[in-house]
Every structure is written in C-alpha cells, then in structure tokens.
Scaffold this motif. Structure first.
Motif, PDB file in Angstrom:
ATOM      1  N   TYR A   1      46.920  40.187  33.312  1.00  0.00           N
ATOM      2  CA  TYR A   1      46.001  40.772  34.298  1.00  0.00           C
ATOM      3  C   TYR A   1      46.342  42.379  34.394  1.00  0.00           C
ATOM      4  CZ  TYR A   1      44.077  36.396  35.975  1.00  0.00           C
ATOM      5  OH  TYR A   1      43.427  35.362  35.960  1.00  0.00           O
ATOM      6  N   ALA A   2      47.032  42.953  33.308  1.00  0.00           N
ATOM      7  CA  ALA A   2      47.616  44.313  33.566  1.00  0.00           C
ATOM      8  C   ALA A   2      46.392  45.580  33.585  1.00  0.00           C
ATOM      9  CB  ALA A   2      48.302  44.705  32.161  1.00  0.00           C
ATOM     10  N   ARG A   3      45.231  44.932  32.975  1.00  0.00           N
ATOM     11  CA  ARG A   3      43.886  46.020  33.018  1.00  0.00           C
ATOM     12  C   ARG A   3      43.476  45.950  34.313  1.00  0.00           C
ATOM     13  NH1 ARG A   3      40.937  44.075  27.606  1.00  0.00           N
ATOM     14  NH2 ARG A   3      42.329  42.168  28.040  1.00  0.00           N
ATOM     15  N   GLN A   4      43.627  44.918  35.307  1.00  0.00           N
ATOM     16  CA  GLN A   4      43.037  44.919  36.627  1.00  0.00           C
ATOM     17  C   GLN A   4      44.006  45.588  37.445  1.00  0.00           C
ATOM     18  OE1 GLN A   4      40.926  41.555  37.729  1.00  0.00           O
ATOM     19  NE2 GLN A   4      41.033  40.751  35.603  1.00  0.00           N
TER      20      GLN A   4
ATOM     21  N   LYS B   1      36.159  49.899  41.425  1.00  0.00           N
ATOM     22  CA  LYS B   1      34.705  49.588  42.002  1.00  0.00           C
ATOM     23  C   LYS B   1      35.034  49.182  43.498  1.00  0.00           C
ATOM     24  CE  LYS B   1      33.341  46.505  38.971  1.00  0.00           C
ATOM     25  NZ  LYS B   1      34.155  46.976  37.722  1.00  0.00           N
TER      26      LYS B   1
ATOM     27  N   ALA C   1      36.699  45.748  44.214  1.00  0.00           N
ATOM     28  CA  ALA C   1      37.291  45.065  42.695  1.00  0.00           C
ATOM     29  C   ALA C   1      38.810  44.842  43.283  1.00  0.00           C
ATOM     30  CB  ALA C   1      37.502  46.180  41.784  1.00  0.00           C
ATOM     31  N   PRO C   2      39.359  43.500  42.892  1.00  0.00           N
ATOM     32  CA  PRO C   2      40.714  43.244  43.273  1.00  0.00           C
ATOM     33  C   PRO C   2      41.601  43.709  42.119  1.00  0.00           C
ATOM     34  CG  PRO C   2      39.625  41.582  41.878  1.00  0.00           C
ATOM     35  CD  PRO C   2      38.511  42.403  42.118  1.00  0.00           C
TER      36      PRO C   2
ATOM     37  N   ILE D   1      45.722  40.236  21.203  1.00  0.00           N
ATOM     38  CA  ILE D   1      45.219  39.131  22.059  1.00  0.00           C
ATOM     39  C   ILE D   1      44.165  38.396  21.330  1.00  0.00           C
ATOM     40  CG2 ILE D   1      43.905  38.749  24.454  1.00  0.00           C
ATOM     41  CD1 ILE D   1      45.428  41.305  25.277  1.00  0.00           C
TER      42      ILE D   1
ATOM     43  N   PRO E   1      33.116  46.225  30.724  1.00  0.00           N
ATOM     44  CA  PRO E   1      34.450  45.723  29.838  1.00  0.00           C
ATOM     45  C   PRO E   1      33.913  45.037  28.800  1.00  0.00           C
ATOM     46  CG  PRO E   1      34.572  45.257  32.219  1.00  0.00           C
ATOM     47  CD  PRO E   1      33.446  45.839  32.119  1.00  0.00           C
ATOM     48  N   ASN E   2      34.668  45.105  27.567  1.00  0.00           N
ATOM     49  CA  ASN E   2      34.458  44.294  26.309  1.00  0.00           C
ATOM     50  C   ASN E   2      33.210  44.638  25.644  1.00  0.00           C
ATOM     51  OD1 ASN E   2      36.864  42.580  26.854  1.00  0.00           O
ATOM     52  ND2 ASN E   2      35.731  41.148  27.918  1.00  0.00           N
TER      53      ASN E   2
ATOM     54  N   ASP F   1      41.835  43.207  21.945  1.00  0.00           N
ATOM     55  CA  ASP F   1      41.292  42.009  22.725  1.00  0.00           C
ATOM     56  C   ASP F   1      40.142  41.536  21.787  1.00  0.00           C
ATOM     57  OD1 ASP F   1      40.426  40.091  24.058  1.00  0.00           O
ATOM     58  OD2 ASP F   1      40.681  41.104  25.930  1.00  0.00           O
ATOM     59  N   THR F   2      39.040  42.020  21.857  1.00  0.00           N
ATOM     60  CA  THR F   2      37.961  41.517  21.069  1.00  0.00           C
ATOM     61  C   THR F   2      37.889  42.329  19.799  1.00  0.00           C
ATOM     62  OG1 THR F   2      36.487  42.953  22.439  1.00  0.00           O
ATOM     63  CG2 THR F   2      36.345  40.698  22.858  1.00  0.00           C
TER      64      THR F   2
ATOM     65  N   SER G   1      40.946  37.713  21.411  1.00  0.00           N
ATOM     66  CA  SER G   1      39.917  36.832  21.697  1.00  0.00           C
ATOM     67  C   SER G   1      38.507  36.819  21.282  1.00  0.00           C
ATOM     68  CB  SER G   1      39.839  36.992  23.376  1.00  0.00           C
ATOM     69  OG  SER G   1      39.235  38.074  23.489  1.00  0.00           O
TER      70      SER G   1
ATOM     71  N   LYS H   1      41.647  49.799  41.883  1.00  0.00           N
ATOM     72  CA  LYS H   1      40.388  49.469  42.528  1.00  0.00           C
ATOM     73  C   LYS H   1      39.181  50.342  42.004  1.00  0.00           C
ATOM     74  CE  LYS H   1      38.648  48.557  46.975  1.00  0.00           C
ATOM     75  NZ  LYS H   1      38.949  48.506  48.598  1.00  0.00           N
TER      76      LYS H   1
END
Lengths: 503, 329
Positions: free
Chosen positions: B100-103, B108, B111-112, B263, B210-211, B235-236, B265, B106
């Motif tokens: 969860y490092a990218r989150q 937005k 946003a959590p 990653i 994102p992505n 990631d992708t 994914s 806040k």
C-alpha cells in the motif's frame, strides 16, 4: 435516518441492502476495487463529514481481503471527517482465534479488535461472538447481538411438534449455547461428545492425574459443579465399583444441594460389561438432565430401571461415521478391545471431553474452540472414536445447535449418533454463522440423518451453493441489525433485542 | 539457558517469499525458525511459532506476493502478534516491498491513506522496528512520507548501490544515459547519473488514472546512447514500455530498465515481451515465481546481502548508513 450513512463491504451487499430497506434508506455509495497488484482500493463517493457512519462487512472466502477492505473503508471515512464510525460485523472474523491454543500461537481476534480501533472504529455491532468474552478485547463498546430469539421464533413457527423436541450440543464446549436455547423454548437438552478410543494400557494413576489436572482447568460455569461431583465419585469408584456407585450418588446429592437420586446406569449398547464403566460418565450428565427433568424424576420414584438409566448411549465412530458394534477395530485387536471395554477405569473419558488437550499451557476447558482440530482427527483413518450421547432422544425431533457450521464432520457424526444410536425421529442442524468451508454444505445435504440445516444470513452463502441445498433454511437477520443500527443512532436501549417475545 | 545464548537473531519467514528468507538466513549463518502457517477451511490464517522466541531478537521476513497482498499482510500481522505474545524482546518486520506504499496521500476527497493505516496496523500488532527497501515516495526529493507514519524506527534500504554495480559491471558508463520515467523520480535518476558521471534525461507523462498511461514527452538527449530507465516499481509495465518506445523514437541505441520492485501484475510479462526494452532488471524483493522463465528479458539482482547485512547491523547495534552507499559483496 437523518445524518446516517450505511456502507456495504463487498462481502455482503445483499444483507446491507435488506438492512437499508428496513431503515428506509439507500446504501451509501462507495467504489470497492482492487489494483492489479492485489492491493485494495476504496473510494467513498459521498460526503461523510460529521455523519454517523455504519460500515457493514461479513466474512467471505477471501477473508483477509475482506478485513483489509473494511479497515481501509473505516480509515477513509475517518480521514473524511466522519463523526462516528460503527463497524457492523454480523460474522466477526477470526473469532475462533480468541486465545492461545498452543504455545506461541497468536490471539488474532484480539489483534483484529486492536486493528479496528486503530483504523478508527468507535463502536462495534456483531452477532453471536464465538466467545462472548471477546468483547473485552475492544476499547470501544461492543454490542453482541443474539440470533437466538429469531431462531427460537423460527422453530416455534416451522417445526411440527417442537414442544416434544430435544436440543443437543455436539460438544461439551457448546453446552451453554444449547441450554440457553433449551431454556428459551422450555425443552429438554442432551449432549454428544466424541473422544479417542482408549488404549488398554491406561492405569488408574494416569486417570487420577488426568482428573487432578481437570479440576484446575477453567471450565464453563455451568459445568463446574458437575465435574467436581464426578471427580469425587471417581475417587471412590476406583477401588470398588459397587461402592463407588453409591458414593457417587451421595456426592451428587451434596453438590446439587437437594436430594436427588442417581440412577444405576444400565446402558443399551454393545452388551458388554458397560454398566461399570459408564457409571462415572453418566453421573455428571445425569445431574444436569435431572435438573431439566425434575418432574419426570419425581414421578418415576425410586425404581432402579427407569428412563434416566438409559440416557447414556455410546457409539463407535470410524472415519467420521457411526459403525456397527461388531465393526473390526482398526487399531487394536479384538482381545485388546475387550480388555479396554471391561476396564472399570475407562470412566476417564468423561473428563477428557472437558480437556481435549491436557497439556499445561495450551489445554483449555473449552471444547468448542477446538472443533477445528476435532474435525481433523475425526477423519483420521487410524483412530477410532467413542461417541457418547447423553439424553433421551428416542422418537423425538432433535435440534443440534452450535454457533457456526464450518466443517461437516462433527455435525454428521452427531446427527448419525442421535439417529442410529438414539433413534431420533428428525434432525435439525442449527447454527448462526453459515461459514460452510469447502464442500461442507454438500456433505451435510448428502447426509441421510440430517433433515434440515437452519442458519442465518450473517455470513453470505453463495447462491450456487444454496440452490442445490434443499435442506437449507436461512433465517433473516437484517431486521435485528437494522434495529440495532437505529437504536444506536438514536441512543435507545438495545436490551429488547435480546428478549424472547414468544410470538 | 546460558546468558550468552539469550537474545540471538531469530529469523522467521512468512509464506510469501521463502526463497529470499533462505538466502538471508544462509548469509547470516542462521536457520529459519520452525513455524506453522496454515489457512483454515474458511481461509482464516493461523500461525504458530515452533520454537521459543522468549527474549530473542526476532526478524520477520515477509514480502507481498502480487495478487496476495492482503493475505501476506494479515499473515505478517498475525506473525508479529504471535511473537509479541510469546515474549520476544524486539520484533523487526522486514518488509522488502512495503504494501500500500502508493496510497500515501489524500489526493482526492475521502481517499484513504492506506499506507498510514498499514503503518498503524504494524505497530498495533507489536512491531518495534521496520526494515524495508526503496520505500515508495511520490516525490523522491521529499523523501518517503511513510517513514513519518511510524513512531518506531524505519530503516529504508536502497537498491541503488546494487544497481550502480550492475551498470558498472555490464556497460561502459560513458555510453549510458540515465532516464527517469516521470518527474517524481528525477532525484533517483540524477543520483545514479551523478555517481556514474553520466548524462541524464527525463520523461514527462500525464497519468489520467492509476494503471493507465497518458502522453509522454522526452526532456534531454539519448541519441546513440544506451538509455537506462530507473524506477522504484514495475507494476503493469505500461509506463516503462511506453517510455522505452519514446526513447527508441528519440534515437536511443538500446533501452533497458532498472527497477527495485518487480511487481509485474496483470499482463506485465506479455507487455514486456512485446516491447522494445532489451532488458528489465529487478531485485528479488518481490517473489517472481515463474516470471523469469516466461520473460527472457527479465534479469534479477539478489538484494539479500543488503538485507542480511542490515539485519546483522541492527541486531548488533551498528550503523546501517554504510549500506546506503555500498552493496555488500
């Protein structure tokens, strides 16, 4: 309700929808997705500022994802300046890991309680916690609702001749739950217990040590006096069977505080010399049975061979199923087996019900907590088990009750015991949480001895599974939860939700 | 029970990346502690330490396998909690790839800040110390905010020394140009460029969601050079592949990428195989499974010496800062 928002986790949109319908509002909007690397993403799509927020989340086959989603939702609401956040968890995850079962095991339920607090929960609403003591893990208030009034209501409305039924616990740890339902419905109750078949080399001293250990164990309150009684009876009984029988009955009278007659147990089973060995076993259970059946006991007078005497029934359990008494024993030779059966010391198995793991730190008196391991052992082809039914279920409807159905083994074994050994007429398996791990529901559906499986919708049941399970009955909890949410929001008392109102 | 025996390194491995744990254990000359991890039939995780950790210095190694992030995180929390309950003296969570490092902001409304939640969860479970590698930072120049989410020490190790060595061993540094695939990573790229004394370039990108990758503009000159993209995670791989194409269009001789966390994914492997990238070099912070076989362009640098050395130094109370500039051999 003004100023209230109810969010649904991805595990239980249907239940949340029903709760909201009850409250006349719509589920608050949130976008719950996963990033491609598997991280959970939450977007709260409506303002939560100064709102009373409720987040409903149950369990799912991806339980850890479900938990993270719940925590992130709570955290997002907290970051969005919600006034108060309440987690509504109809099924509390990890509730079975509420104590150190082994050395260096984790008390995950406590950790989860702490994590919820850290995320920002100010209140928790849940249903039928596996161990109600878990409420102490939280710093915030916990409302542990009971599904029992709803289940009792369902029974009164849907079971023919329910007044003749018997409520049965499938292990010693769950007895409290069972007596509670039996009290509510004013029914008799019984108990099924399983334990490993004893080897022939068990000595008296081993048993006594075993028993000494038992008395130090923490026991469910309702069982304490009975077990102590049993212990007294046994000490006398070890040297002389006949004498011990009388002494056992005396001590029971003492412990119960009112004169009650202990009946000599003549047990219907394999026809071996059972009467001696089952005596110690019968005593503790009988005392409770007598509590329930006071009236019966008095009319029966002092006759030796009354109905009470037949209440203890044994069966042999092999690979999770009841086998005939002449079934060859897998572990011991026939000769060994007969020695075992004639050994008057075998009454020790009474105690082992209460302490399935008698080691110093990890052992616990709560057999209910070990039901997972219990199920594992039941399947072991090398081990034969003794299954014991206490209580009369002949030609009666039986309700087998526990808090959750996860694995089928113990349910099927208990159902087979009450039908094949106890000659019960019908069997209802009743539990609050329908976890149904693996092919549990399919196996229970296939079991001839089970007539109905009654659960609540606290844990989501996949439609595909439910469609093929004709025996499955789901009692709706949404009104109970909606009412709890409403009362919480308006600061009203919750107590009426715990009452049986006899309709 | 002698005094000298007490308080040793106890290495505990989660189920996400046992290969890395084994390498670290070998490096430290210790055995991975015996543990029992299993999932109940309803997928609840259960964990038991098989040997005493009383008064020991416990290091729990858990990466996060792609797709099973929550599973790995919950297992880590349960492991920490079990060791705490079992009276460990100190518990260090070694999390090579922090979930969860990218989150971490806040960005937005509502946003959590999930990274802060994870930080709080780790501390609540009972972690006394965190060791991680290349903690994601939205703006590298500002450092990672995640360290600030913890009230316990966080040692953020760098893969940079390992990357420097890789470049020195495989290329002539004067042929190379270090490229940052986004403005945020400029500091990371300039740091490597400075150490190697090479040129530097930057790609500016617009990212609508994102992505998803938007339009890209190259700032700097890569003509007839080996362009080396550096980033903290792949990631992708959409960004990397698109950046590689932009570099190729601008005359780069060849393009490779050096990324800490592979990653990989979704369709990352297919994307990579069809790209102009000549190689993607990652460290083994994340379990790669069969991806190395499926992607001939994928090279792996072993990061375990750095992590093992950090564990040793943490245990002995020595300075860790040497590792920020040097990769142990």
């Amino acid at each position: 309700m003004r100023g209230t928002l109810i969010f649904s986790g991805s595990s239980c949109p249907t239940l949340t929808g029903k709760i909201c319908e009850n409250l006349g509002m719509a589920t608050a909007e949130a976008e719950l997705t996963q990033f491609s690397n598997g991280e959970t993403s939450v977007r709260i799509l409506t303002s939560v500022r100064e709102k009373d927020v409720f987040v409903v989340q149950s369990g799912s086959p991806k339980i850890n994802d479900t938990i993270m989603e719940l925590l992130i939702m709570i955290s997002a609401c907290k970051g969005g300046s919600a006034n108060k956040i309440t987690a509504v968890l109809p099924y509390f995850p990890y509730s079975r890991q509420s104590k150190k079962k082994s050395h260096r095991g984790a008390i995950t339920a406590r950790m989860l309680a702490n994590l919820l607090g850290v995320a920002g929960v100010k209140h928790v609403i849940t249903v039928d916690l596996h161990a109600s003591q878990m409420q102490g893990f939280f710093r915030c208030p916990v409302d542990n609702l009971h599904a029992e009034p709803l289940i009792a209501r369902w029974i009164r409305h849907n079971v023919p001749n329910w007044k003749e039924a018997v409520v049965v616990s499938k292990n010693a740890g769950g007895t409290k739950r069972v007596t509670s339902l039996a009290d509510a419905l004013k029914l008799n109750f019984g108990m099924v217990t399983t334990d490993k078949k004893r080897g022939p080399n068990m000595t008296a001293s081993m048993i006594m040590n075993h028993l000494d250990g038992i008395e130090d164990q923490p026991l469910p309150d309702s069982l304490v006096d009975q077990v102590c009684t049993n212990g007294t009876g046994l000490e006398n009984g070890t040297s002389n069977g006949e004498n011990g029988q009388r002494r056992a009955s005396h001590s029971m009278v003492d412990a119960q505080g009112s004169p009650r007659r202990a009946n000599g147990p003549s047990v219907r089973t394999s026809g071996n010399a059972w009467s001696r060995q089952t005596r110690g076993h019968a005593t503790p259970s009988q005392s409770s049975a007598i509590d329930e059946q006071d009236e019966d006991a008095e009319t029966d007078g002092l006759e030796y061979n009354d109905q009470r005497a037949q209440e203890v029934t044994h069966g042999r359990l092999f690979q999770g199923h009841i086998v005939p008494d002449d079934f060859p024993s897998p572990a011991t030779s026939a000769a060994d087996a007969s020695i075992t059966e004639e050994d008057p010391m075998t009454m020790s198995h009474t105690s082992s019900h209460f302490a399935p793991q008698p080691h110093a730190l990890g052992g616990s008196g709560d057999a209910g907590a070990s039901s997972d391991e219990e199920d594992e052992i039941l399947k072991d082809p090398k081990v034969e088990h003794m299954i014991t039914l206490v209580g009369d279920v002949k030609n009666r409807t039986v309700f087998i009750v526990d808090d959750m159905i996860d694995k089928p083994g113990s349910w099927i074994a208990a159902a087979e015991t009450v039908v094949k050994r106890g000659h019960a007429k019908k069997v209802y398996c009743i539990a609050t949480h329908a976890v149904f791990g693996a092919d549990c529901l399919e196996q229970m559906q296939a079991c001839d001895c089970i007539d109905a499986i009654v659960v609540t919708n606290s844990y989501p049941i996949s439609e595909a599974k439910a469609r093929n399970a004709s025996k499955l009955v789901v009692v709706d909890l949404s009104f109970l939860l909606a009412e709890a949410i409403r009362r919480n929001h308006y600061g009203e008392s919750m107590s009426p939700l715990f009452l049986h109102n006899g309709d | 029970m002698s005094g000298e025996m007490a308080n040793e390194i106890k290495l505990i491995s989660g189920r996400s990346h046992p290969e890395l744990s084994d390498k670290i254990a070998k490096r430290l000359g210790v055995e991975v502690a015996r543990t029992i991890s299993l999932n109940y039939s309803n997928q609840e995780t259960s964990f038991t330490v098989g040997e005493s950790v009383r008064d020991e210095d416990v290091f729990i190694i858990q990466s996060t396998a792609t797709g099973d992030v929550n599973e790995g995180l919950m297992e880590l929390l349960i492991m920490i909690s079990a060791c705490r309950t079992a009276s460990a003296r100190r518990i260090t969570a070694v999390i090579p790839n922090f979930p969860y490092a990218r989150q971490d902001k806040k960005d937005k409304s509502r946003a959590p800040i999930s990274a802060r939640l994870v930080a709080n969860m780790l501390q609540t479970a009972g972690a006394n110390h965190i060791v991680t590698v290349d903690l994601h930072a939205s703006q590298v120049s500002m450092g990672s905010t995640i360290q600030g989410f913890f009230s316990v020490p966080v040692d953020n190790l760098y893969a940079e020394p390992s990357f420097l060595r890789y470049i020195r061993e495989n290329f002539k540094t004067e042929d190379c140009v270090i490229v940052s695939p986004d403005a945020g990573g400029a500091k990371r790229a300039t740091s490597i460029a400075d150490h190697l004394n090479t040129a530097f370039a930057l790609i500016h990108k617009e990212r609508p969601r994102p992505n998803v990758v938007g339009r890209m503009v190259l700032v700097g000159n890569v003509e007839d050079k080996i362009a080396i993209l550096v980033d903290d995670m792949a990631d992708t791989c959409g960004t990397l592949v698109k950046a590689a194409a932009v570099l190729k269009e601008n005359g780069a001789k060849s393009v490779l990428a050096l990324v800490t966390h592979g990653i990989l994914s979704g369709n990352a492997i297919e994307t990579l195989n069809g790209s102009v990238l000549s190689a993607l070099v990652v460290t083994n912070t994340v379990p790669l499974g069969d991806k190395v076989e499926r992607c001939p362009k994928l090279r792996v640098i072993d990061i375990s010496p750095t992590i093992a050395e950090a564990i040793r130094r943490t245990h002995n109370g020595e300075s860790v800062s040497y590792l920020f500039t040097h990769a142990p051999v």
